[in-house]
Design a protein around this motif. Structure first.
Motif, PDB file in Angstrom:
ATOM      1  N   ARG A   7       0.814  -1.212   0.000  1.00  0.00           N
ATOM      2  CA  ARG A   7       0.000   0.000   0.000  1.00  0.00           C
ATOM      3  C   ARG A   7       0.854   1.270   0.000  1.00  0.00           C
ATOM      4  N   SER A   8       1.836   1.311   0.904  1.00  0.00           N
ATOM      5  CA  SER A   8       2.633   2.532   0.986  1.00  0.00           C
ATOM      6  C   SER A   8       3.497   2.673  -0.268  1.00  0.00           C
ATOM      7  N   LYS A  40       1.582   4.221  -3.136  1.00  0.00           N
ATOM      8  CA  LYS A  40       1.477   5.666  -2.875  1.00  0.00           C
ATOM      9  C   LYS A  40       2.777   6.380  -3.213  1.00  0.00           C
TER      10      LYS A  40
END
Ligand SMILES: Nc1ncnc2c1ncn2[C@@H]1O[C@H](COP(=O)(O)OP(=O)(O)OP(=O)(O)O)[C@@H](O)[C@H]1O
Ligand SMILES: [Mg+2]
Lengths: 401, 258
Positions: B124-125, B128
């Motif tokens: 997820r990070s 991003k």
């Protein structure tokens, strides 16, 4: 959109048959392609001198071609009851596929009951129809014949999953109705001892769309003859293939596209990787453009990546053009090793040699798989290819060059 | 912290390139020390060996170090594989980034980050982070689903190299003509990326360029004139301005005379 229902087949049979001109249709015989015959004895046991058998190691297929086969393969579908069947001579069976070699003639003659998949006119299957093909006895020579009949305007994706060990002679006959869209994925996921010979043949109706994707990964020897012709103008065929030949494996794909109607298109793209001693692939791509096939467009390509010493890939494209009035016709074939610049680029980003090679091979296949257009089929295929790469890496790190 | 070892230290480097006619000497004794926090610009005529220097530092198999040494924070790079050099902290933004068909930018970046970091970044990070890095270089986030460098415009390829620079964050970065072929806006965007990277304070940059234009945005600590396989002159940014005025002629003549 509806789910596949095998009992629907009878209702629509008459309508589908209207799109099929039947076996009586006169066909000029091209030098690219032998005339077909249902008579087993008219196809002599190959000696190795025949053009169509010259690449095949006959000692490994002889036992399948000599004596009458002993049984039939089991074809089952998830959540489907027994598939309806067609007897020898019962149309549409035999209207599209006429055996062009002894293997296919045996498969036709010895499969009393061909499995029949009928997609009625206008019906769109929302889910891929998955059929599993397995031999009960891995030693016995078995046959199979599958007839896929897609009515006008219908849409379906059919996945044939071949697994286990088998000595198999298998035919697949596909009638693509006018404006129908049919994708057939034939996944050769056999155990390493399997031998699979067969003929796949499709006829594509007016403005119909046919995709055939041959994925040959497991097995000792695979030899598929894959033919397409047209039943009306404006038909489109895409024949894709992905194969991975490991040590000792022989994987042979022979294609024949018969442009016998105007304004059709065909795109052939086969890609293979070879690794290990005596890994062998053969690709023969024949395209015939008949005088009546005005305005057609065709391109065929075969690319091979040779990952280690001791492999051999043969690619033989043939284009026979009998009319000057075409949109385009071309072919290319290449066999190569890793591109040093690609590997260097990836390694300069920290990937070690094995990881860089793996990413390049994966990309080589992914480019083709991405064109299938059915996302869960694409994902399943990439997962298979990943597993194949894992195995290849374990058996011998992706080295070579 | 600058010990005598810290830096990308090139000493009397001799390099040959593999050609059909056999090895051909290109670098003829290069001396250059890039300390953490420094930006060095190299300018020189076509064919003088700038890319050869860049490739041989990164370990391209066509180039063989025949003499001298290259040390990264004390670690000798000669003989190490390209991936070992990358893991040691070296990055090369290439003059001609290579297409890798069928491999998405997302997959490529994640595989590289995993290889360099030793563990896969949390999904997820990471997504991003990638989107943010693409955004800073004004590349659309759909860019990450495209095949690496395939069908990229010249400028997109160069911006993609700087995306990698930011995400992989090496200790030393060699930028081989990253400014060539960029339009005025892209040049500024790329320069800002390099400046963000350099602003960390402890990174070293070797900037190979033909144009003083980029030196309007990136302030070099040193400018080197590269002629015939070695450094012919060293100075500050005023040297770049002199080159702009007078060209390389006097250096080329001097090299030919020697
Ligand atoms: N494979 C090769 N075979 C023959 N000569 C080569 C090879 N690779 C590089 N060279 C030669 O080495 C010399 C240096 O090339 P290099 O690419 O390093 O120059 P450069 O300074 O980067 O030039 P440019 O400013 O044009 O990018 C050139 O003369 C080039 O022709
Ligand atoms: Mg250069």
């Amino acid at each position: 959109m509806t789910a596949f229902d095998p009992v629907l087949r009878k209702r629509e049979a008459a309508e589908v048959n209207a799109a099929n001109p039947g076996p009586a249709e006169a066909r000029t015989v091209s030098h690219l392609h032998p005339a077909g015959s249902f008579d087993v004895d008219s196809h002599l046991l190959p000696s190795g001198r025949e053009e169509v058998w010259r690449f095949t190691p006959l000692d490994r297929v002889e036992a399948l071609l000599k004596d009458p086969p002993a049984g039939v393969i089991e074809i089952t579908g998830d959540g489907l009851g027994p598939l309806p069947t067609l007897a020898i001579g019962q149309t549409p069976r035999g209207t599209v596929l006429t055996p062009t070699d002894r293997a296919a003639a045996l498969a036709s003659a010895h499969t009393a009951a061909a499995a029949h998949v009928l997609i009625p006119a206008g019906q769109r299957l929302e889910e891929p129809l998955r059929l599993s093909l397995r031999a009960a006895d891995p030693e016995a020579v078995v046959t199979g014949h599958l007839v896929i009949e897609a009515g006008p305007g219908s849409q379906a994706v059919i996945v044939l999953h071949h697994t286990g060990a088998a000595r198999y002679l298998g035919n697949v006959e596909v009638s693509v109705g006018d404006e129908a869209r049919v994708t057939v994925v034939s996944l050769q996921d056999w155990d390493h001892t399997a031998v699979h010979l067969g003929q796949h043949e499709a006829r594509v109706g007016r403005r119909g769309e046919y995709r055939h994707i041959a994925v040959s990964l497991g097995g000792d020897l695979i030899r598929l003859q894959n033919n397409v012709s047209y039943a009306g103008s404006g038909g489109a065929a895409q024949l894709f293939g992905v194969y991975f030949a490991d040590a000792g494996q022989h994987i042979e794909h022979r294609l024949f596209v018969d442009h016998n109607h105007p304004k059709g298109t065909s795109l052939v793209d086969y890609r293979g990787a070879l690794q290990g001693q005596h890994a062998r692939s053969v690709w023969v791509g024949d395209v015939l453009i008949r005088p009546e096939a005005k305005g057609i467009d065709t391109y065929e390509s075969n690319k091979n990546l040779v990952l280690s010493e001791g492999c051999r890939a043969d690619a033989v494209p043939n284009l026979e053009i009998e009319t000057g009035e075409i949109q385009g016709a071309g072919h290319s074939a290449s066999t190569g090793r890793f591109d040093e610049e690609q590997l260097f680029y990836l390694r300069s980003r920290g990937l070690d040699e094995a990881a860089a090679r793996r990413l390049v091979v994966r990309g080589f296949f992914a480019q083709l798989v991405a064109r299938i257009g059915v996302s869960d089929v694409e994902e399943a295929l990439m997962a298979k290819i990943d597993r194949e790469l894992d195995q290849a890496e374990r058996s011998r790190p992706l080295k070579g060059a | 912290m600058t010990t005598t070892d810290s830096g990308l230290v090139i000493t009397d480097l001799h390099v040959s390139v593999e050609t059909e006619a056999g090895p051909k000497p290109i670098l003829k004794g290069v001396d250059l020390a890039i300390r953490p926090g420094q930006i060095h610009a190299i300018m020189g005529p076509n064919g003088s060996g700038k890319s050869t220097l860049a490739y041989s530092l990164a370990g391209h198999p066509k180039y063989t170090i025949t003499g001298g040494s290259v040390a990264l924070d004390g670690l000798e790079l000669a003989g190490l594989s390209p991936d070992a050099r990358a893991k040691a902290g070296l990055f090369l933004a290439m003059q001609y980034p290579v297409e890798v068909p069928g491999v998405s930018v997302a997959n490529f970046l994640r595989t590289a980050k995993t290889a360099l970091g030793g563990a896969a970044p949390s999904l997820r990070s990471w997504v991003k982070e990638v989107d943010a890095a693409l955004g800073r270089l004004q590349l659309d986030s759909e860019f990450s689903s495209r095949s690496v460098n395939e069908g990229f415009s010249g400028g997109e390829k160069k911006r993609h190299e700087i995306v990698q620079l930011e995400l992989l964050n090496p200790k030393y970065a060699i930028l081989d003509e990253t400014d060539s072929g960029l339009d005025i806006d892209a040049l500024r965007i790329v320069a800002e990326g390099v400046n963000r990277y350099a602003a960390q304070g402890d990174r070293g940059v070797l900037l190979i360029t033909h144009y003083t234009r980029i030196l309007r945005y990136i302030e070099p600590d040193f400018v080197h004139v590269f002629v015939d396989g070695r450094i012919a002159e060293e100075g500050g940014r005023e040297l770049a301005d002199q080159l702009e005025e007078n060209g390389y002629e006097k250096y080329v003549k001097a090299a030919a005379a020697s």
